[in-house]
Design a protein around this motif. Structure first.
Motif: not given
Length: 956
Positions: A99-107, A635-646
């Motif tokens: 789930r993390i790889l799909r939803e957070v990392d966008g793999v 797991t806290r839902g507050n992970f900010i990848p650089i690509k999302l910030a950009i």
């Protein structure tokens, strides 16, 4: 990942297409080699990476502007369990990870299917993250890129050279040592191979044996010297203990401890079990003292830490006193075990140490004075640490301790430890005081590994070289230097290899793989020559040990070495020259969590492998990013990848969101509202550049234009001073907000028009902004009609005499406006006119004298200067004038040079007269400038308030 701003994408493409940041040796310019720790390719780059890397990039860009030849390279870390752990968990069907790889990392799904192979994980994230680094605009020389492990042929060659050389130098040795160990991976687990517990290392306890009818209860302790104060032994009644054979003795420990002992002592085997409740009420003999003490029940005893058996010293251990008090308060607890209350009633704390600042029985006094409820009170942990530390550093054993009376506690500890071991009544037991979880997802223990390879960081001669390097380096902030030195002191031999995960095999023992932290210590040297291999000038096969030894250590005959591998001798010599040119590392940027491991290892290995001229010159350490006030975690839902910030805010605003958030080792807090505000600010800055580009400027230079240039020079100096010591927040704030404030004031001063200074200021602003918001800076320059790249420009130089005086005079003008507005606020009446009463010119020589005396001595002789005033001026008024001006002079001298203040005093009246129109606009009334008359003051005596650069004000 695409920026929503067209100009950011445009400049990113131009940077890459025109290879703007490729750097080659240039002896005519000073060089700067800047490095950033390569990131693990087990996930997307996030704002934590962005913060440290943005600081490094800002410094790199700044140094280029200052005329330095800058190399800022980049690489990727594949080594260790971090990546292998992902594949292993996916093979186990870990739905949470999926789930993390799909939803957070966008793999994407097609990539996920390949993630069961750790190499595919690395390839995916490296490809993604490379594009992120390019999109954010880091000024990287991409010709020198590489990744780690033996999957990369020349990196692996380099690491093998490194370890062969360290072994040759005697810095890598085989031995037996306690290490943090993953039972699943069957390998040591270094800091960066952990999901939980980074920084936690093996702690040595002493297992003290209390004899009980042929059995021995093993109580693990960090304080063996307290054996003299033993009143009883604690066990948990609800636990089944194991009986194990250790060195011929049948020893009682918890089940968890039995397993740990089997990994630490050869020949340990289980030989039965016994319930904790069956031990309660028994009497055991205390080693050394020979006293007989009872076994009692306690709830605070942990079976997963230590041995699950604790001996009680209630005079000095808060937990012990609280547990003993609990039994005395509720003796009915003992009745279930057939023990009479007289057993505990007769137990009294036994003091065995004297410590300055603590009472005779510190545990008793602290538990009672702090209102501790019972043995489960969480405050006991803090009290325990406090007593432990105070007694260790300040305590001495008392008269109860026989031949150890008067001996410092810290010395007695080791003496008792050895005495117990020589009697066969104690042995070392290693444990982890905090939970450690391997990247495989398995909990770690401490194992004594035999025939393991270690870096001998305990060697005192190696430590002394490391200390010498730390003392000689630039360390930012300065306070980190002592932290480094402390780590050097306590660091012990480090297990440098493991059996599983990705990496490079030890060249002298191929069963082992160089572990994560141990292969990432001197790779910065490889940046100096990696482009030779990447371009095909040199093949990986040609990087033999002899070739690398010549390039990096200058050893061997280059002609013979080159011929032996089929290499052009001149190419080999060029590689050596390039290494000589770029090395050492001038500054390494990193987060503070790497000080106790990677950064200290970086120092150790450099001083071992290279001569002093190649030792690191600088380190800049920063805090760790939080998100909206909380620790960032997927797991806290507050992970900010650089690509999302950009994609949401653009590259430059994302940078500023962090660069403006913290200084030195303070933790920056990523706040979305701030990033949005910085985005608006950058948009505003670009609008200013567009307006200046299209506006017709007034050709007449006014005071406002002269002030703008003076303020520009001042702000540039603020940025320079801050960047030289890597205070990137101070510098970024100056480049964005001090510049913006200066521009706004300038426009207001000129009544909305712009003059001849405007274009020069905005051009300089673009250059000063470029280390922190490079795309915006490039676009500003383009809008203004500039060509080329701001990134390749020169740092602005503001020429002109008397600019410091202009700043002093502008400050006086500001003060005047604020004084009048303050009067208006108090009275509530809008004035019709304001009379500005300037200190009389005939008194200038007195005030200049006071100024010079304050500059020389820090104060002025009031009586002397009062006597200089004519008799027509009241003595009391004169004294007040002298005191007020001396105070003002002290304040001004902290900000401005003496000559600038002196000349500003002479020109003060002219300034106000020239700025009458500005004063009228600001104050909304008529303004008249005149000299004050000290001898005949106005009825309100405002003239007697007039001192240089702070005129009196008469409002009517």
């Amino acid at each position: 990942m695409r920026s929503p701003y067209d100009y950011e994408r445009y400049w990113a493409e131009r940077y890459e297409r025109e290879k703007v940041f490729e750097a080659d040796p240039d002896p005519s310019r000073p060089k700067v080699l800047i490095t950033f720790p390569y990131s693990y390719q087990n996930g997307p780059l996030h704002v934590g990476h962005l913060y440290t890397a943005s600081r490094a990039d800002a410094y790199a860009r700044y140094k280029r502007l200052k005329g330095h030849n800058v190399l800022f390279p980049w690489a990727w870390h594949w080594t260790g369990e971090a990546v292998a752990g992902i594949s292993d968990r996916l093979r186990k069907g870990d739905e949470r990870l999926l789930r993390i790889l799909r939803e957070v990392d966008g793999v994407p799904e097609e990539a996920l299917a390949r993630f069961v192979d750790p190499v595919e994980v690395c390839r995916h994230y490296t490809s993604e993250n490379r594009e992120v680094v390019k999109a954010i605009g880091f000024s990287v020389d991409w010709r020198r890129e590489f990744y780690t492990t033996d999957l990369h042929p020349y990196y692996s060659k380099f690491v093998r050279w490194q370890y062969l050389t360290l072994e040759r130098l005697g810095r890598v040795r085989r031995g037996s040592h306690p290490v943090v160990w993953c039972p699943k991976c069957q390998s040591p687990t270094g800091d960066h191979d952990r999901m939980v517990g980074e920084g936690v290392g093996p702690t040595e306890f002493t297992a003290v044996l209390f004899e009980l009818d042929g059995l021995y209860l093993a109580a693990a302790t960090l304080r063996p010297e307290t054996i003299y104060g033993t009143t009883n032994v604690w066990v948990r009644p609800d636990v089944e203990y194991a009986v194990v054979e250790v060195d011929g003795k049948r020893v009682v420990v918890s089940r968890e401890a039995a397993f740990k002992l089997s990994e630490q002592i050869e020949g340990v085997r289980e030989d039965g079990s016994i319930r904790g409740r069956d031990l309660i009420g028994k009497w055991v003999r205390v080693p050394i003292t020979g006293a007989r003490v009872p076994v009692l029940p306690a709830e605070f005893v942990r079976t997963d830490l230590g041995t699950g058996v604790v001996y009680s010293v209630p005079a000095h251990a808060p937990y012990d006193y609280a547990a003993l008090r609990d039994l005395k308060r509720a003796p009915s607890r003992l009745e279930a075990f057939g023990i009479g209350r007289e057993v505990v009633e007769g137990l009294e704390p036994i003091p065995i140490a004297v410590t300055e600042g603590l009472g005779r029985m510190p545990a008793v006094e602290l538990v009672e004075s702090r209102g501790i409820r019972d043995q489960n009170d969480p405050a006991l942990e803090e009290l325990t640490s406090f007593v432990y530390s105070e007694e260790f550093y300040k305590g001495r054993m008392n008269e109860r301790c026989g031949d150890l009376a008067g001996v410092p506690v810290r010395e007695a500890r080791d003496l008792i430890k050895e005495r117990l071991r020589s009697m066969g009544l104690g042995f070392p037991f290693y444990d982890l005081t905090e939970k450690v979880v391997c990247r495989s997802g398995d909990e770690c223990i401490v194992k004594v590994v035999r025939d393991q390879w270690f870096l001998a960081y305990s060697d005192e001669d190696w430590k002394e070289m490391a200390r010498e390097c730390v003392r000689s380096m630039n360390v930012f902030p300065e306070g980190v230097r002592q932290w480094f030195l402390n780590v050097v002191d306590w660091l012990r031999d480090w297990p440098c290899a493991r059996k599983t995960g990705l990496g490079t095999r030890l060249p002298f023992d191929e069963e082992w793989i160089v572990e994560t932290l141990s292969d990432s210590t001197v790779y910065m040297a490889l940046y100096t020559i990696s482009h030779y291999v990447n371009s095909g000038q040199v093949s990986p096969e040609q990087l033999t040990y002899e070739v690398l030894d010549y390039v990096f250590r200058g050893e061997g005959d280059p002609e013979l070495i080159a011929r032996s591998v089929g290499l052009d001798p001149e190419t080999l010599k060029r590689m050596r020259r390039e290494f000589e040119y770029w090395y050492p590392v001038d500054i390494r940027f990193s987060a503070k969590d790497l000080v106790p491991n990677h950064l200290t290892f970086f120092v150790f290995q450099h001083v071992a492998l290279f001569d002093r001229s190649k030792w690191p010159r600088g380190v800049s350490v920063n805090g760790i990013v939080r998100v909206e006030g909380e620790e960032m975690h997927k797991t806290r839902g507050n992970f900010i990848p650089i690509k999302l910030a950009i994609s949401k805010y653009g590259a430059d605003a994302s940078r500023l969101g962090l660069l403006l958030a913290a200084e030195d080792m303070d933790d920056p807090d990523w706040k979305e509202k701030n990033v949005i505000e910085y985005r608006k600010t950058l948009d505003n800055v670009l609008r200013i550049a567009q307006e200046v580009s299209s506006a017709v400027a007034d050709s007449e230079a006014r005071n406002a234009d002269r002030w703008l240039m003076a303020e520009l020079r001042r702000i540039l100096k603020v940025i320079e001073d801050a960047m030289e010591v890597t205070k990137t927040r101070t510098a970024a704030n100056a480049a964005v907000f001090l510049m913006l404030n200066a521009w706004r004031r300038y426009v207001r001063r000129r009544g909305g028009s712009i003059g001849p200074a405007a274009r020069d200021f905005v051009r300089a602003w673009a250059v000063a902004l470029s280390p922190f918001a490079p795309y915006t800076a490039e676009e500003m320059n383009r809008v203004l009609g500039g060509s080329g790249f701001v990134a390749k420009a020169s740092w602005p130089e503001v020429e002109g005499d008397g600019l410091e005086k202009v700043l002093v005079m502008e400050e006086a003008l500001d003060s005047l406006v604020e004084d009048v507005k303050s009067i208006v606020r108090v009275t509530g009446n809008q004035p019709k006119s304001v009379k500005v009463l300037v200190a009389p010119r005939t008194f200038t020589w007195i005030y200049v004298g006071i100024l010079e005396e304050v500059a020389a001595k820090g104060s002025a002789d009031v009586g002397r200067w009062v006597r200089s005033f004519p008799q027509e001026v009241e003595r009391g008024a004169a004294a007040n004038l002298v005191r007020r001006f001396a105070e003002l002079a002290r304040a001004l001298l902290q900000r401005h040079p003496l000559d600038a203040i002196r000349t500003a005093i002479a020109d003060e009246k002219t300034l106000y007269e020239e700025e009458v129109e500005y004063l009228r606009r600001e104050l909304g009334c008529e303004v008249v400038v005149t000299e004050a008359d000290y001898a005949h003051p106005d009825p309100m005596r405002k003239a007697l308030q007039a001192i240089p650069l702070r005129p009196g004000v008469l409002v009517s």
